[in-house]
Design a protein around this motif. Structure first.
Motif, mmCIF file in Angstrom:
data_model
loop_
_atom_site.group_PDB
_atom_site.id
_atom_site.type_symbol
_atom_site.label_atom_id
_atom_site.label_comp_id
_atom_site.label_asym_id
_atom_site.label_seq_id
_atom_site.Cartn_x
_atom_site.Cartn_y
_atom_site.Cartn_z
ATOM 1 N N VAL A 12 0.845 -1.206 0.000
ATOM 2 C CA VAL A 12 0.000 0.000 0.000
ATOM 3 C C VAL A 12 0.875 1.249 0.000
ATOM 4 O O VAL A 12 0.596 2.210 -0.715
ATOM 5 C CB VAL A 12 -0.980 -0.018 1.194
ATOM 6 C CG1 VAL A 12 -1.621 1.336 1.396
ATOM 7 C CG2 VAL A 12 -2.048 -1.075 0.976
ATOM 8 N N ASP A 13 1.935 1.242 0.796
ATOM 9 C CA ASP A 13 2.847 2.384 0.810
ATOM 10 C C ASP A 13 3.508 2.581 -0.556
ATOM 11 O O ASP A 13 3.669 3.716 -1.013
ATOM 12 C CB ASP A 13 3.910 2.216 1.885
ATOM 13 C CG ASP A 13 3.387 2.467 3.288
ATOM 14 O OD1 ASP A 13 2.187 2.795 3.432
ATOM 15 O OD2 ASP A 13 4.172 2.331 4.248
ATOM 16 N N GLY A 16 0.773 3.969 -2.960
ATOM 17 C CA GLY A 16 0.476 5.347 -2.573
ATOM 18 C C GLY A 16 1.599 6.303 -2.931
ATOM 19 O O GLY A 16 1.356 7.422 -3.380
ATOM 20 N N ALA A 68 -3.299 10.050 -0.340
ATOM 21 C CA ALA A 68 -2.674 8.886 0.308
ATOM 22 C C ALA A 68 -1.189 9.147 0.547
ATOM 23 O O ALA A 68 -0.650 8.801 1.602
ATOM 24 C CB ALA A 68 -2.866 7.639 -0.552
ATOM 25 N N TYR A 69 -0.548 9.797 -0.401
ATOM 26 C CA TYR A 69 0.875 10.110 -0.265
ATOM 27 C C TYR A 69 1.112 11.104 0.870
ATOM 28 O O TYR A 69 2.034 10.935 1.675
ATOM 29 C CB TYR A 69 1.415 10.646 -1.589
ATOM 30 C CG TYR A 69 2.876 10.998 -1.566
ATOM 31 C CD1 TYR A 69 3.841 10.032 -1.322
ATOM 32 C CD2 TYR A 69 3.297 12.290 -1.807
ATOM 33 C CE1 TYR A 69 5.187 10.349 -1.312
ATOM 34 C CE2 TYR A 69 4.635 12.624 -1.802
ATOM 35 C CZ TYR A 69 5.573 11.651 -1.550
ATOM 36 O OH TYR A 69 6.901 11.969 -1.539
ATOM 37 N N GLN A 72 0.813 9.327 4.027
ATOM 38 C CA GLN A 72 1.965 8.448 4.209
ATOM 39 C C GLN A 72 3.182 9.203 4.752
ATOM 40 O O GLN A 72 3.882 8.710 5.636
ATOM 41 C CB GLN A 72 2.322 7.812 2.866
ATOM 42 C CG GLN A 72 3.449 6.831 2.901
ATOM 43 C CD GLN A 72 3.743 6.315 1.518
ATOM 44 O OE1 GLN A 72 4.742 6.681 0.937
ATOM 45 N NE2 GLN A 72 2.859 5.493 0.986
ATOM 46 N N GLN A 152 -4.434 3.598 2.638
ATOM 47 C CA GLN A 152 -3.297 4.202 3.335
ATOM 48 C C GLN A 152 -3.621 4.461 4.797
ATOM 49 O O GLN A 152 -2.755 4.322 5.664
ATOM 50 C CB GLN A 152 -2.883 5.506 2.650
ATOM 51 C CG GLN A 152 -1.606 6.091 3.189
ATOM 52 C CD GLN A 152 -0.419 5.175 2.976
ATOM 53 O OE1 GLN A 152 -0.168 4.725 1.862
ATOM 54 N NE2 GLN A 152 0.316 4.879 4.026
ATOM 55 N N SER A 155 -3.140 1.253 6.553
ATOM 56 C CA SER A 155 -1.704 1.042 6.693
ATOM 57 C C SER A 155 -1.139 1.890 7.827
ATOM 58 O O SER A 155 -0.334 1.414 8.640
ATOM 59 C CB SER A 155 -1.005 1.395 5.376
ATOM 60 O OG SER A 155 0.387 1.386 5.516
ATOM 61 N N THR A 156 -1.575 3.130 7.902
ATOM 62 C CA THR A 156 -1.136 4.023 8.979
ATOM 63 C C THR A 156 -1.575 3.501 10.337
ATOM 64 O O THR A 156 -0.823 3.566 11.315
ATOM 65 C CB THR A 156 -1.678 5.446 8.739
ATOM 66 O OG1 THR A 156 -1.209 5.914 7.474
ATOM 67 C CG2 THR A 156 -1.240 6.406 9.824
#
Length: 170
Positions: A12-13, A16, A68-69, A72, A152, A155-156
């Motif tokens: 995902v990272d 993103g 998303a970036y 991240q 994201q 994921s975070t």
């Protein structure tokens, strides 16, 4: 953390990051479109009716695909009244709790985006302007950007939980 969670975070990272880096460059075509409009209007006296909508579409794609970036790299806005006084572990626990609200919001927003995109495709929805562009392309891009932000955020959440436990997922 279990290996499937590590793989999820890694992939995902990576997605993103790549989509976010691509989105950064959308500012250039948007600037070119606005420059074209200015040149046509000022030097040739010919107003271009599609420029405003197209630049709005480009800006929407720019910030939704880059969302998303920015999440991240932790570039979003945070209310820092008490946060800076917390220990790193306490911050991670706070972030793990608050990101759940973001995940809920993005899940609801994603569902509405899917519904709106399906509607625009099914009924060939167009914008009510002189240019009348079809809306399904931008709605698809917006829904995809929301989906990436949702992934994201999850994921975070995993990274925050790992940090709160004194481990690293990165």
């Amino acid at each position: 953390m279990p290996e499937p969670i590590r793989l999820y975070v890694r992939y995902v990272d990576a997605v993103g990051y790549r989509v976010g880096r691509f989105a950064m460059y959308l500012i250039f075509p948007m600037g070119a479109i606005l420059l074209y409009s200015t040149v046509m209007r000022v030097f040739f006296g010919y107003p271009v009716n599609w420029v405003m909508e197209m630049s709005q579409f480009m800006l929407s794609a720019y910030y939704l695909l880059g969302g998303a970036y920015s999440l991240q790299i932790d570039a979003h806005v945070r209310m820092d009244l008490f946060y800076s006084m917390m220990s790193p572990r306490r911050r991670a626990m706070t972030d793990a709790f608050t990101i759940l609200f973001v995940i809920f919001y993005l899940a609801v927003l994603f569902r509405a985006g899917v519904s709106s995109t399906e509607y625009s495709i099914t009924y060939a929805q167009k914008n009510y302007t002189a240019w009348a562009p079809p809306l399904w392309p931008i709605k698809t891009i917006m829904t995809f950007g929301i989906f990436l932000m949702l992934l994201q955020s999850i994921s975070t959440f995993f990274k925050n939980v790992a940090e709160a436990r004194g481990k690293s997922l990165a």
